[in-house]
Scaffold this motif. Structure first.
Motif, short mmCIF file in Angstrom:
data_model
loop_
_atom_site.label_atom_id
_atom_site.label_comp_id
_atom_site.label_asym_id
_atom_site.label_seq_id
_atom_site.Cartn_x
_atom_site.Cartn_y
_atom_site.Cartn_z
N ALA A 137 0.82 -1.21 0.00
CA ALA A 137 0.00 0.00 0.00
C ALA A 137 0.86 1.26 0.00
CB ALA A 137 -0.92 0.00 1.22
N VAL A 138 2.03 1.17 0.60
CA VAL A 138 2.92 2.32 0.66
C VAL A 138 3.76 2.44 -0.61
CG1 VAL A 138 4.90 3.24 1.88
CG2 VAL A 138 3.03 2.31 3.14
N GLN A 140 2.83 1.61 -3.62
CA GLN A 140 2.03 2.00 -4.79
C GLN A 140 2.15 3.49 -5.10
OE1 GLN A 140 -1.41 3.91 -4.91
NE2 GLN A 140 -2.69 2.09 -5.04
N PRO A 141 1.93 4.40 -4.11
CA PRO A 141 2.10 5.82 -4.44
C PRO A 141 3.52 6.18 -4.86
CG PRO A 141 1.48 5.54 -2.13
CD PRO A 141 1.42 4.22 -2.74
N LYS A 145 4.34 7.89 -8.32
CA LYS A 145 5.00 9.20 -8.29
C LYS A 145 6.21 9.25 -9.21
CE LYS A 145 7.03 10.72 -4.35
NZ LYS A 145 6.97 11.21 -2.96
N MET A 162 -6.11 0.24 -5.36
CA MET A 162 -7.15 1.26 -5.39
C MET A 162 -6.55 2.62 -5.12
SD MET A 162 -10.02 -0.91 -3.36
CE MET A 162 -11.23 0.34 -3.18
#
Lengths: 445, 291, 346
Positions: A137-138, A140-141, A145, A162
């Motif tokens: 989850a961390v 992914q951004p 980016k 998501m």
């Protein structure tokens, strides 16, 4: 004197700069050396033309270390096979796949900083990993980016795929928690029909108080309740500190039809032992996790038999493989290198990297945007090398609704699905979807 | 019936907490030193017991005695060679240096084990695993019961040693008044070494008795050491009956807290109780002064 | 009161030069993103270690649970941003105040404990916070994410939301924080508060009998320390863009901060700076070079360094300078004596 102190301070600063600035001169020389592909001159951020670097973030230490090790084995064996038997990435002139491993320790902050290090310092062309949903989850951004293709392995929590905007670089070839819901509900109905003397209408869920455990409750428990099953007990515990005697007692007194434990290896072993000690007879439907490893089976011995669990893979999934010889080779090597049989972690490592490499072949370049676009456009069939181990119908990235329709996952393999397996004679065998000829022990005496 | 079962479980687990905490309490009481590597010593004891169980045909409880002896020697040597040096430099204030030193030691132990053995969580395979006594509806886990009995016996033996034997009296004298005891001819250093060694020996025994039902992994020590610190304060530093009582109380809160609420809430209650004790009776439940 | 000559000492000049280098570092073309990241973390830990020093060194209360203020800062700032739309630039100060208030309560309740007892209670509180945050799904009706934590989704660059692609803006924030914190510590050390704290640390009973209000000064120390820790924690949360109870209320972080301060020199001005400046790059370098398998090695080294420092250099690395000076002085004295004797014999 005071100068001494100041010198030490400056040295310390200088040391830190040297430590990370050291390899830069070499990196900038490489693209000039290779005149093979124009792309490498365009993107100063890529590695040399004869190598395709994949940054792998996995837990090599910490509670999920064993799973991380097995997942890495899957990736490693793929790279080895592809480089040697096939001769590297064909559309890049035989560029070899190189895996650069970083330890996430299972901690999101560490995983994030390792991902950044891989991108900025090691200049990897893509990312793979990281097994733990919280780390995924961390990451992914971060991938979004910096615009780096990221193939997600394991990491089944829905939220990894998501986001509010458009997900461009993060892809997941293996199954998600939501896809498991269907398997659980269908399997339960199937078992209930097979022998109605076992009452499965109510359940107790025990979960470790981590991201994965909580996502199990949010997905599976919620889905079960929505389908009409009664949740009698919902208890969390601190992983590693557990003594399950109180929970086991509560369950004994609750009359729950089946128990769904969501835990990793050591807790699973402890729970299994105490379940036996206290003489419980509720059916056990595990949510995966620790029970999927060899270590569980060797630790509890005979107690492991007849345990039913959610799974992503088992040897029966491989039975219809298009290259049984290769599968045998994989089995042997895995056993040699890690001391363990093939399992879901190894298989997911394989499919993750294989899918990415297929996209690179299609793109014909290392350019990150092109590879990401190729991933989006993928439409692989059963004969693909990526699907050597899995039994999915194909690999195609698309949108998939979460089990309750509350959200939409992007770039999720629409053919991915979970299965239900049972441990029979110390081996994990598939029981649902029902494959004829597979053993099924029900009811479990 | 549920309550009785919970009560029995609580006592059994409390007994083991006690035997781990009592060593820490003794060291703290006599030397005013908190051994921050207490948990890691437990982890190492469990590790040794695990490997001995795997590679020798000895009964796990015989292994337990051997590990206890090994840890006694370890503690004695550690104190006389290393810690005494640091301690001798301290003034009458609480020796923080020892705490820091042992914290560093603990770090080294825990992470070295992780590097050498990996972070796998391993459960010992003994003939006692998973066995239980069934008395009607009650279930009593066999390895836990044995651990409980040994723990209580060990604590009782320690108490007798401290009360009745010559050495024991020397230890108690030193803990009450260091300088006067020295004037009386008691070798301070020897007393410290023996106390420390007893502390680590008890941890060694605990390690041996835990392996039939508790997994071993590099950070398993912190689970118990956190509770030990609480028990030491609860029971009063240096008090053996206090450590026993403290261990049982922590066990009861954990189990009944988990029964009425959940495991996590039970943990919070234990910590809150710890804070309450520090506020209202910092010298411990069984002590007579007001702290 | 400020003497110009005193200011222009060689040490001060060198420090200014180093700071200038740091300030210009991101602009040099050869500085990679990783060097920026590494220096960011180093500066953050220097900041935190100095903040810790106020209570651990100046006030003499060795806490091993100081990371709880980092966690409080992180959660307050992130929740204010996610649910209240409050920019972290403002949110971080609110977080700091919240932490200071909580610290005040904690301090009032626990300060009567000395030495090891205080340390024990600080760790117990840290564990308490961690488990409480992991177990609770919401506070005052706002989701805390429980054990999973909270994530700040990437929605493009935003100055008011502290969302940047490159780490350079954070670099400057941490640089400013670090400078201000060290200056603050210097100020405290040489102020009335500093003198009183030193007296309390040396002999609390004597100080109190002389009329020093122990509780007031200790609380001032703890609250300012907590405020600073939380401020750093808030920015750190936006630096990471994701927080969870285990990484924010982390015992290892607490231990590292304490360790850096002790190794550098507890209670001194440059101790924490030196400790952090040496140990943070060491940790990152080891993780990068030894990679996955030996990732615990840096903690082993940390532990060994701590043990060696406690054994042989109890006042920390800064005391090396004093020892060096003392030896130089003694050598000088010996020389002078020899010269004198030689001249006498002539």
């Amino acid at each position: 004197m005071k100068k001494f102190l100041a010198i030490i301070l400056t040295l310390a600063m200088a040391l830190s700069l040297v430590a990370c600035g050291g390899d830069k001169p070499e990196e900038s020389a490489k693209p000039e050396e290779s005149a093979k592909t124009e792309e490498s001159a365009k993107t100063e951020e890529s590695s040399g033309a004869d190598v395709y670097k994949i940054g792998v973030v996995l837990p090599m230490t910490g509670g999920s270390a064993r799973m991380g090790e097995l997942q890495y084995e899957g990736m490693k064996l793929f790279a080895e096979h592809y480089n040697e038997a096939i001769g590297g990435i064909q559309s890049l002139g035989g560029a070899k796949i190189e895996l650069v491993l970083a330890d996430s320790t299972g901690d999101p902050a560490t995983g994030a900083s390792e991902a950044e290090r891989l991108i900025n310092n090691e200049k990897v062309d893509a990312l793979a990993g990281p097994y733990n949903s919280s780390v995924g989850a961390v990451m992914q951004p971060i991938a979004e980016k910096y615009g780096v293709p990221f193939t997600v392995t394991n990491c089944t929590a829905d939220n990894v795929q998501m986001t509010e905007g458009e997900l461009k670089y993060t892809f997941r070839p293996n199954h998600s928690n939501s896809s498991n819901v269907g398997a659980i509900l269908d399997c339960l109905a199937f078992l209930q029909e097979k022998d109605s003397s076992v009452d499965l209408s109510s359940f107790a869920i025990i979960y470790e108080n981590t991201d994965w455990g909580n996502s199990c409750v949010d997905t599976y428990a919620a889905a079960l309740e929505a389908a009409g099953y009664e949740m009698k007990i919902c208890e969390s515990f601190e992983s590693g500190s557990a003594d399950f005697s109180t929970i086991v007692n509560k369950i004994k007194n609750s009359g729950a039809g089946f128990i769904m434990p969501c835990m990793y290896v050591s807790d699973a072993v402890l729970f299994m032992n105490q379940y036996t000690e206290y003489g419980l007879d509720n059916a056990l439907i595990w949510a995966g996790g620790g029970i999927l490893t060899d270590d569980f089976i060797t630790s509890v011995g005979d107690l492991a038999n007849n345990q039913i669990t959610l799974n992503g893979w088992c040897v029966d999934t491989m039975a219809e493989s298009n290259d049984p010889e290769l599968c045998d080779w994989l089995s042997e090597r895995c056993k040699e290198d890690t001391g363990s049989e093939l399992n879901e972690n190894v298989a997911n490592g394989w499919i993750g990297v294989a899918t990415l490499i297929q996209a690179v072949e299609d793109a014909g370049t290392k350019d990150k945007d092109a590879v990401a676009a190729a991933m989006k456009a993928l439409d692989l069939g059963r004969d693909s090398l990526a699907l050597l181990l899995h039994a999915y119908e194909g690999i195609k990235m698309g949108e998939k609704e979460t089990w309750d329709g509350s959200g939409v996952m992007q770039n999720q393999n629409i053919y991915s699905a979970g299965i239900m397996t049972q441990i029979v004679d110390g081996q994990i065998r598939q029981i649902y979807p029902d494959w004829s000829g597979n053993p099924l022990v029900w009811p479990v005496a | 019936m549920l309550y009785l079962q919970t009560f029995i479980d609580a006592l059994m687990i409390g007994g083991v907490y006690s035997v781990i905490a009592v060593g820490l309490s003794l060291i703290f009481g006599v030397m005013r030193v908190i051994n921050w590597s207490h948990g890691e010593s437990l982890m190492v004891s469990m590790l040794i017991a695990l490997y001995m169980n795997q590679y020798t045909p000895l009964d796990p409880y015989v292994i337990m005695l051997i590990v206890g002896a090994v840890m006694f020697v370890y503690g004695y040597v550690l104190q006389s060679v290393v810690i005494s040096r640091i301690l001798s430099r301290e003034t009458d204030r609480e020796p923080i240096s020892c705490l820091l030193f042992t914290a560093g030691l603990g770090m080294v132990m825990s992470y070295s084990v992780q590097i050498i053995f990996g972070s796998k969580q391993v459960m010992a395979q003994t003939k006692y695993n998973g066995r239980a006594l069934h008395m009607g509806d009650l279930v009593v886990s066999l390895p836990k019961l044995i651990a409980f009995i040994i723990a209580v016996v060990a604590v009782a033996a320690l108490w007798t040693f401290l009360q009745k034997s010559e050495y024991g009296r020397a230890i108690r004298a030193t803990s009450q008044n260091r300088s006067v005891a020295t004037l009386m001819g008691i070798s301070e250093k020897r007393v410290y070494s023996v106390s420390f060694a007893i502390g680590t020996m008890l941890v060694g025994l605990a390690g041996g008795m835990l392996i039939p039902y508790f997994s071993v992994y590099p950070t398993v020590g912190s689970v118990f050491s956190n509770k030990s610190f609480i028990i030491v304060v609860l029971g009063g530093k240096g008090s053996v009956p206090g450590a026993l009582l403290g261990g049982l109380i922590v066990g009861l809160i954990e189990k009944f807290g988990a029964l009425f609420f959940s495991e996590s809430v039970a943990q919070i209650i234990v910590f809150l109780m710890f804070i309450a004790i520090l506020l209202f009776k910092p010298t411990g439940l069984l002590s007579k002064d007001k702290g | 009161m400020i003497d110009k000559k005193k200011l222009l000492t060689p040490k001060n000049i060198l420090v200014t030069v180093v700071l200038l280098i740091l300030a210009l570092l991101p602009i040099f073309p050869t500085t990679g993103a990783y060097a920026i990241q590494l220096t960011c973390l180093t500066m953050l830990f220097i900041y935190w270690a100095s903040a810790y020093n106020i209570i651990g060194g100046f006030a003499g209360h060795t806490s091993l649970g100081h990371a709880c203020y980092v966690g409080i800062g992180a959660y307050v700032a992130v929740m204010l941003y996610l649910y209240g739309g409050i920019s972290p630039w403002i949110g971080m100060f609110i977080a700091g105040i919240v932490a200071a208030v909580i610290a005040g309560i904690i301090g009032y309740v626990t300060f009567h404990m000395r030495g090891s007892y205080y340390t024990l209670s600080s760790v117990a509180l840290l564990n308490c916070f961690r488990i409480a945050m992991a177990a609770s799904k919401e506070i005052f009706g706002f989701k805390t994410g429980g054990a999973v934590g909270l994530k700040i989704s990437w929605m493009g660059e935003s100055v008011s939301g502290m969302q940047f692609v490159s780490k350079v803006p954070f670099y400057y924030i941490f640089l400013v924080f670090m400078i201000l914190c060290v200056l603050l510590c210097w100020y405290i050390k040489n102020s009335k508060m500093g003198y009183y704290l030193a007296a309390i640390t040396t002999n609390q009973d004597a100080a109190s009998s002389l009329g020093v209000n122990i509780m007031q000064y200790k609380l001032m120390a703890l609250c300012s320390s907590a405020f600073l820790m939380a401020l750093g924690g808030a920015v750190y949360a936006f630096f990471l863009t994701s927080i969870d109870p285990l990484s924010m209320f982390n015992y290892d972080t607490s231990a590292r901060i304490m360790l850096m301060t002790v190794v550098g020199g507890l209670g001194t001005l440059w101790g924490p700076v030196l400790g952090a400046a040496l140990l943070v790059p060491l940790n990152e370098w080891m993780r990068a070079s030894f990679g996955a398998r030996l990732s615990g090695l840096s903690f082993v080294i940390y532990g060994i360094i701590l043990m060696l420092v406690v054994m042989f250099l109890p006042k920390g690395l800064v005391s090396l300078k004093d020892k060096y000076e003392k030896r130089r002085y003694e050598k000088q004295q010996a020389k002078e004596v020899a010269v004198k004797e030689a001249s006498v014999h002539e």
